[in-house]
Every structure is written in C-alpha cells, then in structure tokens.
Scaffold this motif. Structure first.
Motif, PDB file in Angstrom:
ATOM      1  N   GLY A 101       0.845  -1.197   0.000  1.00 12.15           N
ATOM      2  CA  GLY A 101       0.000   0.000   0.000  1.00 12.15           C
ATOM      3  C   GLY A 101       0.872   1.236   0.000  1.00 12.15           C
ATOM      4  N   SER A 102       1.105   1.792  -1.228  1.00  7.94           N
ATOM      5  CA  SER A 102       1.900   3.018  -1.385  1.00  7.94           C
ATOM      6  C   SER A 102       3.317   2.899  -0.839  1.00  7.94           C
ATOM      7  N   VAL A 103       3.921   1.707  -0.995  1.00  7.88           N
ATOM      8  CA  VAL A 103       5.351   1.566  -0.662  1.00  7.88           C
ATOM      9  C   VAL A 103       6.152   2.268  -1.752  1.00  7.88           C
ATOM     10  N   LYS A 104       7.125   3.062  -1.324  1.00  2.00           N
ATOM     11  CA  LYS A 104       8.017   3.735  -2.272  1.00  2.00           C
ATOM     12  C   LYS A 104       9.419   3.764  -1.668  1.00  2.00           C
ATOM     13  N   PRO A 105      10.420   4.161  -2.465  1.00  2.00           N
ATOM     14  CA  PRO A 105      11.772   4.153  -1.923  1.00  2.00           C
ATOM     15  C   PRO A 105      11.880   4.920  -0.596  1.00  2.00           C
ATOM     16  N   ALA A 106      11.183   6.043  -0.506  1.00  2.00           N
ATOM     17  CA  ALA A 106      11.334   6.906   0.679  1.00  2.00           C
ATOM     18  C   ALA A 106      10.746   6.315   1.959  1.00  2.00           C
ATOM     19  N   ASN A 107       9.783   5.402   1.870  1.00  2.00           N
ATOM     20  CA  ASN A 107       9.202   4.874   3.119  1.00  2.00           C
ATOM     21  C   ASN A 107       9.542   3.402   3.371  1.00  2.00           C
ATOM     22  N   LYS A 117      14.218   1.365 -11.544  1.00  2.00           N
ATOM     23  CA  LYS A 117      15.114   2.054 -10.600  1.00  2.00           C
ATOM     24  C   LYS A 117      14.444   2.201  -9.231  1.00  2.00           C
ATOM     25  N   ALA A 118      13.189   2.607  -9.226  1.00  2.00           N
ATOM     26  CA  ALA A 118      12.472   2.758  -7.956  1.00  2.00           C
ATOM     27  C   ALA A 118      12.334   1.406  -7.259  1.00  2.00           C
ATOM     28  N   PHE A 119      12.033   0.362  -8.039  1.00  2.01           N
ATOM     29  CA  PHE A 119      11.866  -0.952  -7.406  1.00  2.01           C
ATOM     30  C   PHE A 119      13.204  -1.462  -6.866  1.00  2.01           C
ATOM     31  N   ALA A 120      14.279  -1.197  -7.577  1.00  2.00           N
ATOM     32  CA  ALA A 120      15.604  -1.603  -7.083  1.00  2.00           C
ATOM     33  C   ALA A 120      15.940  -0.866  -5.778  1.00  2.00           C
ATOM     34  N   GLU A 121      15.525   0.389  -5.682  1.00  2.00           N
ATOM     35  CA  GLU A 121      15.758   1.129  -4.428  1.00  2.00           C
ATOM     36  C   GLU A 121      14.948   0.519  -3.285  1.00  2.00           C
ATOM     37  N   ILE A 122      13.757   0.060  -3.601  1.00  2.00           N
ATOM     38  CA  ILE A 122      12.920  -0.574  -2.572  1.00  2.00           C
ATOM     39  C   ILE A 122      13.566  -1.889  -2.117  1.00  2.00           C
ATOM     40  N   VAL A 123      14.107  -2.646  -3.074  1.00  2.00           N
ATOM     41  CA  VAL A 123      14.819  -3.887  -2.703  1.00  2.00           C
ATOM     42  C   VAL A 123      16.008  -3.527  -1.809  1.00  2.00           C
ATOM     43  N   ALA A 124      16.761  -2.513  -2.200  1.00  2.00           N
ATOM     44  CA  ALA A 124      17.940  -2.114  -1.408  1.00  2.00           C
ATOM     45  C   ALA A 124      17.520  -1.703   0.003  1.00  2.00           C
ATOM     46  N   GLY A 125      16.409  -1.001   0.108  1.00  2.00           N
ATOM     47  CA  GLY A 125      15.926  -0.537   1.416  1.00  2.00           C
ATOM     48  C   GLY A 125      15.381  -1.651   2.287  1.00  2.00           C
ATOM     49  N   SER A 126      15.161  -2.828   1.695  1.00  2.00           N
ATOM     50  CA  SER A 126      14.619  -3.963   2.448  1.00  2.00           C
ATOM     51  C   SER A 126      15.710  -4.918   2.920  1.00  2.00           C
ATOM     52  N   ARG A 127      16.963  -4.628   2.577  1.00  3.68           N
ATOM     53  CA  ARG A 127      18.046  -5.556   2.921  1.00  3.68           C
ATOM     54  C   ARG A 127      18.258  -5.601   4.434  1.00  3.68           C
ATOM     55  N   PRO A 128      18.409  -6.796   4.992  1.00  2.00           N
ATOM     56  CA  PRO A 128      18.613  -6.907   6.434  1.00  2.00           C
ATOM     57  C   PRO A 128      19.925  -6.248   6.821  1.00  2.00           C
ATOM     58  N   GLY A 129      19.940  -5.643   7.971  1.00  2.00           N
ATOM     59  CA  GLY A 129      21.176  -5.031   8.456  1.00  2.00           C
ATOM     60  C   GLY A 129      21.389  -3.649   7.891  1.00  2.00           C
ATOM     61  N   ARG A 130      20.541  -3.261   6.917  1.00  2.00           N
ATOM     62  CA  ARG A 130      20.687  -1.918   6.357  1.00  2.00           C
ATOM     63  C   ARG A 130      19.534  -1.044   6.757  1.00  2.00           C
ATOM     64  N   ILE A 131      18.742  -1.576   7.649  1.00  2.00           N
ATOM     65  CA  ILE A 131      17.522  -0.867   8.024  1.00  2.00           C
ATOM     66  C   ILE A 131      17.795  -0.005   9.252  1.00  2.00           C
TER      67      ILE A 131
END
Ligand code: PGA
Length: 255
Positions: A212-218, A241-255
């Motif tokens: 629900g409205s997931v984007k790189p920023a949230n 590009k936006a989806f790759a940023e979302i994947v990057a933002g979901s990486r464990p240990g990077r949160i």
C-alpha cells in the motif's frame, strides 16, 4: 531469521516487450542484493517471457491470480499448472482489487490457495481492511476472517511456506501508506493469529509483507518493523530504478 521478500505487482501494466526490457535493466540494478528474495508479477500474457528473461537471475516470477480447477470450460481463467509451466513460482491471491472489483470472496481465496499449494506454487495471500472498516474499528476482525477462511485446511508446513500480504485497501494506489506503527500492529496481530491457528513455528516462518503506497522513501521505515518481512509494491514497482531502491531498502542489516 526470515529472508525479506519484495514483490512487484505490475497489475495490468506492461506488454511482453516492456516486461523483458524491464527485467534486463532491473537484474543489473539488484546484482549482489542476494539477501532479499525478489519476485515480479507480470500480467499473464508476459509471465513466460518475463520468466525467460529472468532465467539465471535471482528474480522469481509470480502470477497475479489463478483459478482453482486444473482445467475445463472456464473461459478466461488460468490454472496453477499452467502458471508453473509458464515459469511462475509464486502467485498473488486475493488482492483487494480482485476482491472489490471482481467480487472475490474468502472462500474463493481459500480454494485458490489450496490449488496453488497443491501445484507447488507459493501463494502470496493478500488481506486488508477498507477505510470504512478501519474507521469503525473493524480492522482486526476483518483480518481474522480473511486469514481464518482464506487459510482454512492448510497444514502448519504449508502456512510456514506461504506469504501473507497485509494491504490496507485505503493505502493502495492512494499515495497514503499506513504508518509504521499501524503496519506493525496489524502484522503482529496476524502473526499471533497464525500462531494460535497453525502453531508458533509456522507463524515464525511465515513472511508477512506490507503493501500500500510503498516507495523508496518509506521502505526502510516500514520494512524495519519487527513483523514486517518485506513489501508488495504496485505503482512504484513499474519503474526498475524505484523498485531496485525498494529492494535495497529492504536488505537486512541496512535498516
Ligand atoms: P501500490 O499498490 O503500491 O500502488 O499502492 C500495492 C498493491 O496493490 O499491491
């Protein structure tokens, strides 16, 4: 530890050519992000071509829906075995657009989940309340019904292997995401019900995604919650590009 799972739901977007071009660009953008499981759900017409384009990468393919019968006179429908043969490994079931625009019920969701599981497809079972239900404090009761009926008759192992996507209907495509506290509250509730009905081990293993409205920023804020194990992404997943940023933002240990 649950491996984060991030799913692109393309809905009724992208031709075969567009899907293939996307995968070519996207695979490069997420190379090395091996700690996140990535799934792309194209329209049926592009499932096979997208799966072929993703061959050899870590990107798995999902159908956006399926029908529970194996074959027959069901014009317009697609079976679990057909999806598997076309290259899908996952399938989205009970998306709120299927429920609200096409009248799908919890019983039908249950039949689809069973058919998918029997055919070796991993279900991504979508649940979530409408704005009206949230405002009348019905959220948790609605989720209970959707889980209880939707997953009825499954074994603990089957529940452990599938993913549940909590998608508040009022947050889908509106730009208005749930707060991380609202998401965590719903996810913790879902996990406690899974534990009650299928056992602690299944509840612990089952991945519960937020959508629900997931984007790189949230992404980091939402996926950083203890019971949020990834995301189901619509609009923002259409852009590699936006989806790759979302994947990057979901990486464990990077949160
Ligand atoms: P959205 O859609 O990210 O565009 O809000 C999510 C979904 O429908 O799965």
């Amino acid at each position: 530890m649950r491996t984060p799972l991030v799913v692109a739901n393309w809905k009724m977007f992208k031709t075969v050519a567009q899907a293939v071009a996307y995968v070519r660009e996207f695979t490069g953008l997420v190379s090395g992000m091996d700690d996140v499981e990535i799934v792309v759900a194209p329209p049926f017409t592009a499932v096979h071509a997208t799966a072929e384009a993703a061959r050899g990468s870590r990107i798995a393919i999902a159908g956006q829906d399926l029908y529970w019968e194996a074959e027959g006179a069901f014009t317009g429908e697609v079976s679990a075995a057909m999806l598997r043969e076309a290259g899908a490994r996952f399938v989205v079931i009970g998306h709120s657009e299927r429920r609200t625009k096409f009248g799908e019920t919890n019983d039908q969701v249950n039949r689809k989940v069973k058919a998918a599981t029997a055919a070796g497809l991993t279900p991504i079972v979508c649940i979530g309340e409408t704005l009206n239900e949230r405002e009348s404090c019905e959220t948790l009761r609605v989720l209970d019904r959707q889980i209880k009926t939707g997953l009825d008759g499954l074994t603990a192992n089957q529940v452990a292997a599938l993913a549940v996507a909590y998608e508040p209907v009022w947050a889908i495509g509106t730009g208005r995401n749930a707060t991380s506290a609202q998401a965590q509250e719903a996810h913790a509730h879902i996990r406690s019900r899974l534990s009650e009905w299928f056992g602690a081990e299944a509840a612990d293993a089952c991945r519960i995604l937020y959508g629900g409205s997931v984007k790189p920023a949230n992404t980091k804020e939402l996926v950083g919650q203890a019971d949020v194990d990834g995301a189901l992404v619509g609009g923002a997943s259409l852009d590699p590009k936006a989806f790759a940023e979302i994947v990057a933002g979901s990486r464990p240990g990077r949160i």
